[in-house]
Scaffold this motif. Structure first.
Motif, PDB file in Angstrom:
ATOM      1  N   HIS A   1     -57.017 -12.203  37.356  1.00 53.07           N
ATOM      2  CA  HIS A   1     -55.907 -11.602  36.606  1.00 53.07           C
ATOM      3  C   HIS A   1     -55.647 -10.179  37.079  1.00 53.07           C
ATOM      4  O   HIS A   1     -56.548  -9.454  37.473  1.00 53.07           O
ATOM      5  CB  HIS A   1     -56.217 -11.621  35.100  1.00 53.07           C
ATOM      6  CG  HIS A   1     -55.039 -11.217  34.262  1.00 53.07           C
ATOM      7  ND1 HIS A   1     -54.787  -9.904  33.951  1.00 53.07           N
ATOM      8  CD2 HIS A   1     -54.024 -11.937  33.741  1.00 53.07           C
ATOM      9  CE1 HIS A   1     -53.660  -9.844  33.236  1.00 53.07           C
ATOM     10  NE2 HIS A   1     -53.185 -11.078  33.095  1.00 53.07           N
TER      11      HIS A   1
ATOM     12  N   SER B   1     -56.448  -2.717  37.737  1.00 53.62           N
ATOM     13  CA  SER B   1     -56.142  -1.656  36.766  1.00 53.62           C
ATOM     14  C   SER B   1     -57.407  -1.103  36.124  1.00 53.62           C
ATOM     15  O   SER B   1     -57.607  -1.319  34.941  1.00 53.62           O
ATOM     16  CB  SER B   1     -55.181  -2.188  35.703  1.00 53.62           C
ATOM     17  OG  SER B   1     -53.996  -2.656  36.253  1.00 53.62           O
TER      18      SER B   1
ATOM     19  N   GLY C   1     -55.954  -3.623  27.239  1.00 57.61           N
ATOM     20  CA  GLY C   1     -54.549  -3.934  27.506  1.00 57.61           C
ATOM     21  C   GLY C   1     -54.320  -5.421  27.585  1.00 57.61           C
ATOM     22  O   GLY C   1     -55.212  -6.217  27.310  1.00 57.61           O
TER      23      GLY C   1
ATOM     24  N   VAL D   1     -53.874   0.328  28.255  1.00 57.15           N
ATOM     25  CA  VAL D   1     -53.164  -0.082  29.461  1.00 57.15           C
ATOM     26  C   VAL D   1     -52.055  -1.043  29.081  1.00 57.15           C
ATOM     27  O   VAL D   1     -52.319  -2.054  28.437  1.00 57.15           O
ATOM     28  CB  VAL D   1     -54.060  -0.847  30.459  1.00 57.15           C
ATOM     29  CG1 VAL D   1     -53.437  -0.841  31.830  1.00 57.15           C
ATOM     30  CG2 VAL D   1     -55.458  -0.313  30.479  1.00 57.15           C
TER      31      VAL D   1
ATOM     32  N   GLY E   1     -49.625  -3.051  31.161  1.00 58.54           N
ATOM     33  CA  GLY E   1     -49.277  -3.376  32.537  1.00 58.54           C
ATOM     34  C   GLY E   1     -48.653  -4.739  32.644  1.00 58.54           C
ATOM     35  O   GLY E   1     -48.553  -5.473  31.657  1.00 58.54           O
TER      36      GLY E   1
ATOM     37  N   VAL F   1     -45.177   0.030  22.618  1.00 56.95           N
ATOM     38  CA  VAL F   1     -44.634  -1.339  22.659  1.00 56.95           C
ATOM     39  C   VAL F   1     -44.339  -1.767  21.225  1.00 56.95           C
ATOM     40  O   VAL F   1     -45.235  -1.824  20.384  1.00 56.95           O
ATOM     41  CB  VAL F   1     -45.626  -2.313  23.330  1.00 56.95           C
ATOM     42  CG1 VAL F   1     -45.041  -3.722  23.370  1.00 56.95           C
ATOM     43  CG2 VAL F   1     -45.975  -1.854  24.735  1.00 56.95           C
TER      44      VAL F   1
ATOM     45  N   LYS G   1     -38.629 -11.512  25.316  1.00 53.08           N
ATOM     46  CA  LYS G   1     -38.789 -12.741  26.103  1.00 53.08           C
ATOM     47  C   LYS G   1     -39.380 -13.850  25.246  1.00 53.08           C
ATOM     48  O   LYS G   1     -40.095 -13.571  24.278  1.00 53.08           O
ATOM     49  CB  LYS G   1     -39.637 -12.482  27.346  1.00 53.08           C
ATOM     50  CG  LYS G   1     -40.965 -11.804  27.106  1.00 53.08           C
ATOM     51  CD  LYS G   1     -41.601 -11.327  28.428  1.00 53.08           C
ATOM     52  CE  LYS G   1     -42.751 -10.368  28.157  1.00 53.08           C
ATOM     53  NZ  LYS G   1     -43.227  -9.680  29.336  1.00 53.08           N
TER      54      LYS G   1
ATOM     55  N   GLN H   1     -41.833 -15.781  24.778  1.00 51.06           N
ATOM     56  CA  GLN H   1     -43.220 -15.913  25.197  1.00 51.06           C
ATOM     57  C   GLN H   1     -44.117 -15.632  23.996  1.00 51.06           C
ATOM     58  O   GLN H   1     -43.734 -14.887  23.104  1.00 51.06           O
ATOM     59  CB  GLN H   1     -43.468 -14.870  26.293  1.00 51.06           C
ATOM     60  CG  GLN H   1     -44.826 -14.869  26.929  1.00 51.06           C
ATOM     61  CD  GLN H   1     -45.015 -13.653  27.839  1.00 51.06           C
ATOM     62  OE1 GLN H   1     -45.244 -12.556  27.366  1.00 51.06           O
ATOM     63  NE2 GLN H   1     -44.886 -13.865  29.139  1.00 51.06           N
TER      64      GLN H   1
HETATM   65  C1  OOB Z   1     -50.953  -7.799  31.909  1.00 46.58           C
HETATM   66  O1  OOB Z   1     -50.171  -8.466  32.790  1.00 46.58           O
HETATM   67  P1  OOB Z   1     -49.396  -9.835  32.512  1.00 46.58           P
HETATM   68  O2  OOB Z   1     -48.519 -10.035  33.680  1.00 46.58           O
HETATM   69  O3  OOB Z   1     -50.357 -10.905  32.143  1.00 46.58           O
HETATM   70  O4  OOB Z   1     -48.525  -9.610  31.210  1.00 46.58           O
HETATM   71  C2  OOB Z   1     -47.580  -8.587  31.118  1.00 46.58           C
HETATM   72  C3  OOB Z   1     -47.052  -8.477  29.717  1.00 46.58           C
HETATM   73  C4  OOB Z   1     -46.201  -7.270  29.460  1.00 46.58           C
HETATM   74  O5  OOB Z   1     -44.876  -7.437  29.905  1.00 46.58           O
HETATM   75  C5  OOB Z   1     -46.316  -7.169  27.956  1.00 46.58           C
HETATM   76  O6  OOB Z   1     -45.481  -8.099  27.349  1.00 46.58           O
HETATM   77  C6  OOB Z   1     -47.743  -7.555  27.691  1.00 46.58           C
HETATM   78  O7  OOB Z   1     -48.129  -8.363  28.779  1.00 46.58           O
HETATM   79  N1  OOB Z   1     -48.657  -6.418  27.615  1.00 46.58           N
HETATM   80  C7  OOB Z   1     -48.790  -5.603  26.534  1.00 46.58           C
HETATM   81  C8  OOB Z   1     -49.785  -4.661  26.865  1.00 46.58           C
HETATM   82  N2  OOB Z   1     -50.218  -4.926  28.133  1.00 46.58           N
HETATM   83  C9  OOB Z   1     -49.508  -5.995  28.560  1.00 46.58           C
HETATM   84  N3  OOB Z   1     -48.154  -5.598  25.355  1.00 46.58           N
HETATM   85  C10 OOB Z   1     -48.530  -4.626  24.459  1.00 46.58           C
HETATM   86  N4  OOB Z   1     -49.468  -3.707  24.714  1.00 46.58           N
HETATM   87  C11 OOB Z   1     -50.132  -3.681  25.889  1.00 46.58           C
HETATM   88  N5  OOB Z   1     -51.075  -2.737  26.123  1.00 46.58           N
HETATM   89  O8  OOB Z   1     -51.097  -8.154  30.765  1.00 46.58           O
HETATM   90  C12 OOB Z   1     -51.613  -6.567  32.435  1.00 46.58           C
HETATM   91  C13 OOB Z   1     -51.498  -6.228  33.761  1.00 46.58           C
HETATM   92  C14 OOB Z   1     -52.119  -5.082  34.242  1.00 46.58           C
HETATM   93  C15 OOB Z   1     -52.848  -4.293  33.369  1.00 46.58           C
HETATM   94  C16 OOB Z   1     -52.950  -4.632  32.043  1.00 46.58           C
HETATM   95  C17 OOB Z   1     -52.331  -5.773  31.563  1.00 46.58           C
END
Ligand code: OOB
Length: 546
Positions: free
Chosen positions: A241, A247, A313, A336, A338, A432, A437, A439
Motif C-alpha cells: 500500500h 509515506s 492516515g 497523514v 494521502g 477532511v 466519491k 466510496q
Molecule cells: C491512502 O491512499 P489511498 O489511495 O488508499 O486512499 C486515498 C483516500 C483519500 O482520497 C481520502 O479519501 C482517504 O483515502 N484518506 C483520508 C486520510 N488519508 C486518506 N481521509 C481522511 N483523513 C485522512 N488522514 O489512504 C494514503 C496514501 C498515502 C498516505 C496515507 C494514506
C-alpha cells in the motif's frame, strides 16, 4: 520483451521542466538509489524480517539479490515495460522482487494480500501481466490455487513465481541467476510501477507513478517525518500500500539508509515485541489499528519508549483519539492525508498540538497546487468547505489506460479531482470534512460502491442494489447493501448475499457488513437512488451490529 506502453498520461513538458528546475525531480531511479546506498554502506542492515528464525539483509545483500533476481527475470523473458502482478505479505522477498523489477524496468502491479479471484483476474487481464508473484499460503489461504485459476483465464500470464512451496508453479528461489548487464535500463521519467486506486468505479483503476515523481515524494516525506540513517521503520500495514511504501514508509527508510522491520501482522501482540526488540522509531497505522494500539499500550509488558513518531492516515483519525497518542504512547503523532494518486499532506513535527489533533496536515511540497471548489469548479474562499482538486510534482495526470475515466477525474488543466471534501485553514492545513466519491472508507480500506453493486446485481434474485457507508465506532465506516429483490423472488437472508459476493472472489473487506432488503429506494429529484437518504437512515438507526 514488449516496448514501454504509451499508456500513462505524462506531465506536460513545461511542468516537467519546472519540477526539474526546482530540484524536485533529480533524474534518479529506484534501482540506482539502492545501488548507491549499497555502495555507501554495504554492511548496514536494510531489512529485518522476523519470519522463521529471523533474517537480516544488509544493503549489500539486498542489492546483490535484486541484481540476481533481475537477471533471473530477464532469463525468463520478462523485460522493460512488462507488467508483473505482485501479491506478497510483509516478507523480505517483496523488496527483492520490487527492486529487481525496478532495475529491469518491468512494472510491479501492487495487489494487496486480501485480494482474491475477482481483483487478481482483473489486474492480470487488464495489465496483460506476464507474471504473478505470490507466497504459497498466507493466513491460511492458498495463493497457488488462486494463481492456477487466474492463469487458466489470462493468456498473457506465462509465469507464476511462488515464495515457499511452489506446487505446480515456479519457486521464486529458483529464479535468480548470475547478474547480467541490463539491456535497456529504465529512465527516471518513466513509469516505475502501477499502484491501485481506492476508486469509486466498477473495477479499480491503476495509477502510473514514475521514478522521478515517487522518489521526490519519498525524499520529501523523509524530511517532514525526520527519517535519517538512525531511523527504524516498522512496516505494520501491507507493504504494497502507498502509505507504508512511501509515506515515508519502507522506501523512505531505504532511501535514508535506515532499517525496515517487517511485521507479519499489525496487532499489538506481534508489533509491540518487535518495537522493543528492534528499537523501532517510527511506524504508520490506519485509525482502527491506532485505536487498538492505544487500548493495548497502557498494560503492555513491552517497552515502546523507542517509538518517536506515529503516523496515522488512510481515513479520518478522530480528534478524541488523536489527543491520546502522546500521553499513551509517548510519541509524536503525525496525521497523514494521502492518496496513491499523489498528493500527501502531513502535520509537521513542530506543529502545535491543536493543529496536530484537529487537522490532516498540509501538502508535502511547495509545488503542490491545492484548490477547494464548489460543484461548478469555482474556487471557494479559505475556510469554506468544498471539493479538493490538486496538481503537482508527484500527482498523476491520468490513470493507466483509462482515457474516458481520466476526462472525468481530471480537469482540462490537469488537476486531479480527489473526491474528498475539505476545508483549508488559515495556516494552510487541510481538514477532511467528508467525501463526494461513491466510496466507503472502511478503516482505511477503500470499497468502491459500484464494484460491490455490480457483483450483487449478478445474483439472479436481485433487481437493484445500492451500497452505502454506515457509521461505525471502530472502523469509522462499514458497508451496507440495500437490496431490492425481483418480483416473485423468494425471501433471501442477508448471509446469502454475503456468501454470493464472497464466492464471486471478492476480497473479504468488500463483502457488505450488512444487507437490508427494501421494496424500493428513496429517489433524488431526478429519479436517481438517493444514497444520501439511505446513509441518513442508517445513521439514524445508529446500529452497526453485523
Ligand atoms: C491512502 O491512499 P489511498 O489511495 O488508499 O486512499 C486515498 C483516500 C483519500 O482520497 C481520502 O479519501 C482517504 O483515502 N484518506 C483520508 C486520510 N488519508 C486518506 N481521509 C481522511 N483523513 C485522512 N488522514 O489512504 C494514503 C496514501 C498515502 C498516505 C496515507 C494514506
Amino acid at each position: 520483451m514488449t516496448a514501454p506502453a504509451p499508456d500513462a498520461p505524462g506531465y506536460p513538458p513545461e511542468f516537467a521542466a519546472r519540477y526539474r528546475a526546482a530540484g524536485w525531480w533529480r533524474g534518479e531511479t529506484f534501482g540506482q538509489m539502492l545501488r548507491e546506498r549499497a555502495a555507501a554502506h554495504p554492511d548496514r542492515v536494510a531489512i529485518t524480517d522476523p519470519a522463521g528464525d529471523g533474517r537480516h539483509w544488509t544493503y549489500g545483500d539486498l542489492d546483490t539479490r535484486a541484481d540476481r533476481m533481475a537477471a533471473g527475470l530477464l532469463a525468463h523473458g520478462i523485460g522493460k515495460g512488462d507488467r508483473v502482478v505482485l501479491q506478497l505479505p510483509n516478507i523480505a522477498e517483496f523488496f527483492e522482487v520490487v527492486f529487481a523489477l525496478f532495475r529491469i524496468g518491468a512494472l510491479p502491479v501492487f495487489a494487496l494480500p486480501a485480494h482474491r479471484d475477482a481483483e487478481i483476474r482483473h489486474f492480470c487481464a487488464f495489465t496483460e501481466a506476464v507474471a504473478y508473484v505470490v507466497a504459497d499460503v498466507t493466513d491460511g489461504y492458498d495463493h497457488r490455487e488462486l494463481a492456477t485459476r487466474v492463469r487458466a483465464g489470462v493468456p498473457t500470464l506465462k509465469h507464476v513465481f511462488v515464495v515457499g512451496d511452489p506446487g505446480e508453479h515456479t519457486a521464486l528461489s529458483d529464479v535468480p541467476r548470475d547478474p547480467v548487464a541490463i539491456p535497456d535500463e529504465p529512465e527516471p521519467h518513466e513509469v516505475a510501477f502501477l499502484q491501485l486506486s481506492g476508486g469509486s468505479t466498477g473495477v479499480p483503476k491503476l495509477i502510473p507513478r514514475t521514478h522521478d515523481d515517487y522518489l521526490y515524494s519519498v525524499r520529501g516525506s523523509n524530511e517532514i517525518c525526520g527519517v535519517d540513517e538512525h531511523s527504524v521503520y516498522l512496516c505494520a500495514l501491507p507493504a504494497a500500500h502507498n502509505f507504508p511504501l512511501s509515506s515515508p514508509g519502507t522506501l523512505g527508510a531505504l532511501h535514508a539508509g535506515a532499517r525496515v522491520v517487517l511485521a507479519p501482522r499489525p496487532s499489538p501482540d506481534v508489533a509491540f515485541p518487535l518495537i522493543e526488540r528492534e528499537r523501532v522509531t517510527l511506524t504508520g497505522l490506519v485509525p482502527p489499528l491506532a485505536l487498538v494500539w492505544l487500548d493495548a499500550a497502557p498494560t503492555t509488558p513491552y517497552d515502546l519508549s523507542s517509538l518517536e513518531v506515529l503516523l496515522v492516515g488512510g481515513a479520518k483519525f478522530s480528534e478524541q483519539a488523536a489527543r491520546r497518542v502522546r500521553p499513551v504512547l509517548g510519541c509524536t503523532l503525525q496525521q497523514v492525508f494521502g492518496m496513491a494518486e499523489g498528493l500527501v499532506n502531513y502535520t509537521r513535527l513542530d506543529d502545535d498540538e491543536e493543529t496536530v489533533v484537529t487537522t490532516q496536515g498540509r501538502p508535502l511540497s511547495p509545488g503542490d497546487e491545492i484548490r477547494v471548489v464548489d460543484d461548478q469548479d469555482h474556487d471557494l474562499p479559505v475556510g469554506a468547505t468544498g471539493h479538493l482538486l490538486t496538481r503537482g510534482p508527484y500527482t498523476i495526470r491520468g490513470y493507466w489506460r483509462a482515457p474516458e475515466h481520466n476526462a472525468r477525474s481530471f480537469t482540462a488543466d490537469g488537476f486531479y479531482r480527489t473526491g474528498d471534501v475539505v476545508r483549508l485553514t488559515e495556516t494552510g492545513h487541510l481538514v477532511v470534512e467528508g467525501r463526494a466519491k461513491d466510496q466507503i472508507n472502511r478503516g482505511g480500506e477503500k470499497v468502491a460502491a459500484e464494484e460491490v453493486e455490480n457483483h450483487i446485481l449478478a445474483h439472479p434474485a436481485v433487481h437493484d442494489v445500492a451500497v452505502v457507508s454506515m457509521p461505525d465506532a471502530y472502523l469509522g465506516e462499514r458497508t451496507c447493501a440495500y437490496v431490492v429483490l425481483r418480483a416473485g423472488a423468494g425471501p433471501l437472508r442477508p448471509v446469502e448475499i454475503k456468501r454470493f459476493v464472497r464466492e464471486r472472489g471478492l476480497a473479504a473487506f468488500k463483502v457488505p457488513d450488512r444487507v437490508e432488503f427494501v421494496d424500493e429506494f428513496p429517489q433524488t429529484g431526478i429519479g436517481k437512488v438517493s444514497k444520501k437518504d439511505l446513509r441518513a437512515a442508517l445513521a439514524a438507526t445508529h446500529s452497526t451490529e453485523l
